[in-house]
Write a protein that holds these residues in place. Sequence first.
Motif, short mmCIF file in Angstrom:
data_model
loop_
_atom_site.label_atom_id
_atom_site.label_comp_id
_atom_site.label_asym_id
_atom_site.label_seq_id
_atom_site.Cartn_x
_atom_site.Cartn_y
_atom_site.Cartn_z
N VAL A 113 -6.65 23.51 2.59
CA VAL A 113 -5.28 23.80 2.98
C VAL A 113 -4.27 22.99 2.18
N GLY A 114 -4.65 22.56 0.99
CA GLY A 114 -3.75 21.74 0.19
C GLY A 114 -2.77 22.57 -0.62
N GLN A 115 -2.03 21.90 -1.48
CA GLN A 115 -1.03 22.56 -2.30
C GLN A 115 -1.66 23.52 -3.29
N SER A 116 -2.84 23.16 -3.79
CA SER A 116 -3.51 24.02 -4.74
C SER A 116 -3.76 25.39 -4.12
N GLU A 117 -4.20 25.39 -2.86
CA GLU A 117 -4.50 26.64 -2.19
C GLU A 117 -3.21 27.46 -2.02
N LEU A 118 -2.12 26.78 -1.73
CA LEU A 118 -0.86 27.50 -1.57
C LEU A 118 -0.48 28.19 -2.88
N GLU A 119 -0.68 27.47 -4.00
CA GLU A 119 -0.33 28.06 -5.29
C GLU A 119 -1.19 29.28 -5.55
N GLY A 126 -5.44 37.89 0.40
CA GLY A 126 -5.82 36.48 0.29
C GLY A 126 -6.26 35.93 1.64
N ILE A 127 -7.28 35.12 1.62
CA ILE A 127 -7.78 34.53 2.86
C ILE A 127 -7.89 33.03 2.66
N THR A 128 -7.13 32.29 3.47
CA THR A 128 -7.14 30.84 3.30
C THR A 128 -7.22 30.15 4.65
N GLY A 129 -7.48 28.87 4.65
CA GLY A 129 -7.62 28.12 5.89
C GLY A 129 -8.54 26.95 5.66
N PRO A 130 -8.60 26.04 6.62
CA PRO A 130 -9.42 24.83 6.43
C PRO A 130 -10.91 25.14 6.30
N PRO A 131 -11.66 24.22 5.69
CA PRO A 131 -13.11 24.41 5.56
C PRO A 131 -13.74 24.62 6.93
N GLY A 132 -14.66 25.54 7.02
CA GLY A 132 -15.37 25.76 8.28
C GLY A 132 -14.68 26.67 9.26
N GLY A 147 2.54 23.44 5.02
CA GLY A 147 3.39 24.50 4.49
C GLY A 147 2.72 25.87 4.50
N ILE A 148 1.62 25.99 5.24
CA ILE A 148 0.89 27.26 5.26
C ILE A 148 1.64 28.31 6.07
N MET A 149 2.44 27.85 7.04
CA MET A 149 3.19 28.80 7.87
C MET A 149 4.04 29.71 7.01
N GLU A 150 4.59 29.14 5.94
CA GLU A 150 5.53 29.90 5.12
C GLU A 150 4.85 31.00 4.31
N ILE A 173 0.85 -1.20 0.00
CA ILE A 173 0.00 0.00 0.00
C ILE A 173 0.88 1.24 0.00
N ARG A 174 0.58 2.16 -0.89
CA ARG A 174 1.35 3.41 -0.93
C ARG A 174 0.40 4.60 -1.06
N SER A 175 0.55 5.58 -0.20
CA SER A 175 -0.25 6.81 -0.30
C SER A 175 0.56 7.88 -1.01
N LEU A 176 -0.10 8.62 -1.89
CA LEU A 176 0.57 9.71 -2.60
C LEU A 176 -0.18 11.01 -2.37
N GLY A 177 0.56 12.07 -2.07
CA GLY A 177 -0.02 13.42 -2.00
C GLY A 177 0.46 14.21 -3.19
N THR A 178 0.11 15.48 -3.26
CA THR A 178 0.45 16.21 -4.49
C THR A 178 1.84 16.82 -4.53
N ARG A 179 2.46 17.08 -3.35
CA ARG A 179 3.82 17.63 -3.35
C ARG A 179 4.07 18.65 -4.45
N GLY A 180 3.37 19.75 -4.39
CA GLY A 180 3.69 20.78 -5.36
C GLY A 180 2.63 21.00 -6.40
N HIS A 181 2.52 20.11 -7.37
CA HIS A 181 1.49 20.35 -8.38
C HIS A 181 0.86 19.05 -8.85
N LEU A 182 -0.33 19.21 -9.41
CA LEU A 182 -1.11 18.04 -9.78
C LEU A 182 -0.40 17.20 -10.84
#
Lengths: 314, 314
Positions: B151-157, B52-58, B183-186, A113-122
């Motif tokens: 709070v994913g990578q897409s939001e950071l971009e 810009g305003i970001t953060g988890p849903p809710g 990575g939101i701290m950055e 089993i391996r989980s993958l996240g996006t690490r940067g871009h889709l």
Amino acid sequence: MSKEALDQWLVRLLERDRRAAAKLISWVEDDFEREYIMRSILKQTNRQMVVGITGPPGAGKSSLVEALTKFYRSKNERVGIVAVDPSSPYSGGAILGDRIRMQAHGTDRDVFIRSLGTRGHLGGVTRSTLDVLRILEAGGYGRLLLETVGVGQSELEIMQMADTVVVVLNPGTGDGIQAIKAGIMEVADIFVINKSDLPGSERMKNDIEMMLNLSCDGKTWRPPVILTSVLNNSGLETLFQQIEVHQVHLLESGQRDERRKERLRLEVWRQWEDKTLALFESVWEAAKEKFRSYAEADPYEIAQRLWEERFKGG
Amino acid sequence: MSKEALDQWLVRLLERDRRAAAKLISWVEDDFEREYIMRSILKQTNRQMVVGITGPPGAGKSSLVEALTKFYRSKNERVGIVAVDPSSPYSGGAILGDRIRMQAHGTDRDVFIRSLGTRGHLGGVTRSTLDVLRILEAGGYGRLLLETVGVGQSELEIMQMADTVVVVLNPGTGDGIQAIKAGIMEVADIFVINKSDLPGSERMKNDIEMMLNLSCDGKTWRPPVILTSVLNNSGLETLFQQIEVHQVHLLESGQRDERRKERLRLEVWRQWEDKTLALFESVWEAAKEKFRSYAEADPYEIAQRLWEERFKGG
């Protein structure tokens, strides 16, 4: 690491060494010798079919993956599972919470089993998914399962890599409508209404069938709509069967080759994207200090000028 | 539509015609005369700062956007709001459920709200966001708010497009840890602990401050951590002030220009990406029928060969 050491790990992968699979996946994800690794195993891959499982969070995808895994294991087949969460930046062995439920197979050395996240871009995760599936196949995992979390566009892109796409929905949740809007209807090869012990499942089945009446006109495959309940252990045999039926259909209709062509296109494009990005970054590095004002710069004109300079009208 | 009619709409946009903004945004999103539209308004844009305003849903992002909108409206400023949901394929006027809460401003003609989904790929929404912000600015919306869900990578971009990034978290939720991992701290310029009427807010503030002690060493801006409660109407004045303070800091430190440079890079890259994709598609169309077997094809070799053929060693 020397090329000899790397070659050793590649040999061990083909000998079905689990640690070799884990190491090579990590290296590929970290872009360490990626091309060398992938080209070395190319000939051993792209034979097995990939079953994709997608649907909204909480629909019970992981339970179905677990049931499928159990089924294949009972026939002594080895199972490789890739779980992709496009909204998460994390990758790793078993980070997703859902994975905990897979602990039934946690000590089974024939399940990976391996989980993958996006690490940067889709684009990154799409490419990693393709590569990880190939590595697992080369490592002798004959049954490949690809699970995604969510129903967004990212998930649809990832599902392009599966041969058989199973869409999992729950009754009484509005999932059906969401799925239609999100374009999931078009990618589904099999519909599963999971948790069919809950009320509303027959109605949902009827809604989906009605929609299929419209959308499947003239197509060679009409997705079956299967009611399952992992709780009551019902419908699962039908699902396993229908997956086989669909894969036979892919082979006989020539659609298997169509899907491979699409996957190849995606892989070649990812290479081009990487090449272009590398070029762009060097061109930009050289050009960026020359702009007088960033506020007034015209991105269209700059893009065109840099492009022409680089490719001499290409 | 004739160029004359399109030009008419562009003139009306600059005259602050709301319908013109809506129409032009839709066209740009549909890739209809996009380059012509965007180049026409270029000179009128890129002056205003984007919050810009970001953060988890809710977490209460929409409530804060609403409070900010009310504040700016009380000073008679016009507000343009772009809400991006990278996990949703829907775009439109006010589709997101949260938007319902903005109905206080629904009849206010000096507030413009636009929701964007991903429609295909993340690069697409990044580009659309940049373009929509420019159109709103050209249409005279002087205060620009950019909200993302998640709070994913897409939001950071997407947050790379904001000048001031406000990260909204809730006490007692583990949001803090998630934010650090993601990575939101950055990217945060201001932290807001919203719903600070709930227990655990002081502790969360301390945790974040401790982290900032480590990460802000040697930096010119240390993100303030503000406790707010939309419910009790507390902390909001501090937030509004701190946004202004940050924007003054950006101007005085020269970082405003740095962010514009980064945004320009992103816009130029999106152009290159489009150009490459168009080239790739024509090259692929011509090449794909020549492959003997899709199963055995080597994507690395094909990508390289097609690239060299196209660019003659470029």
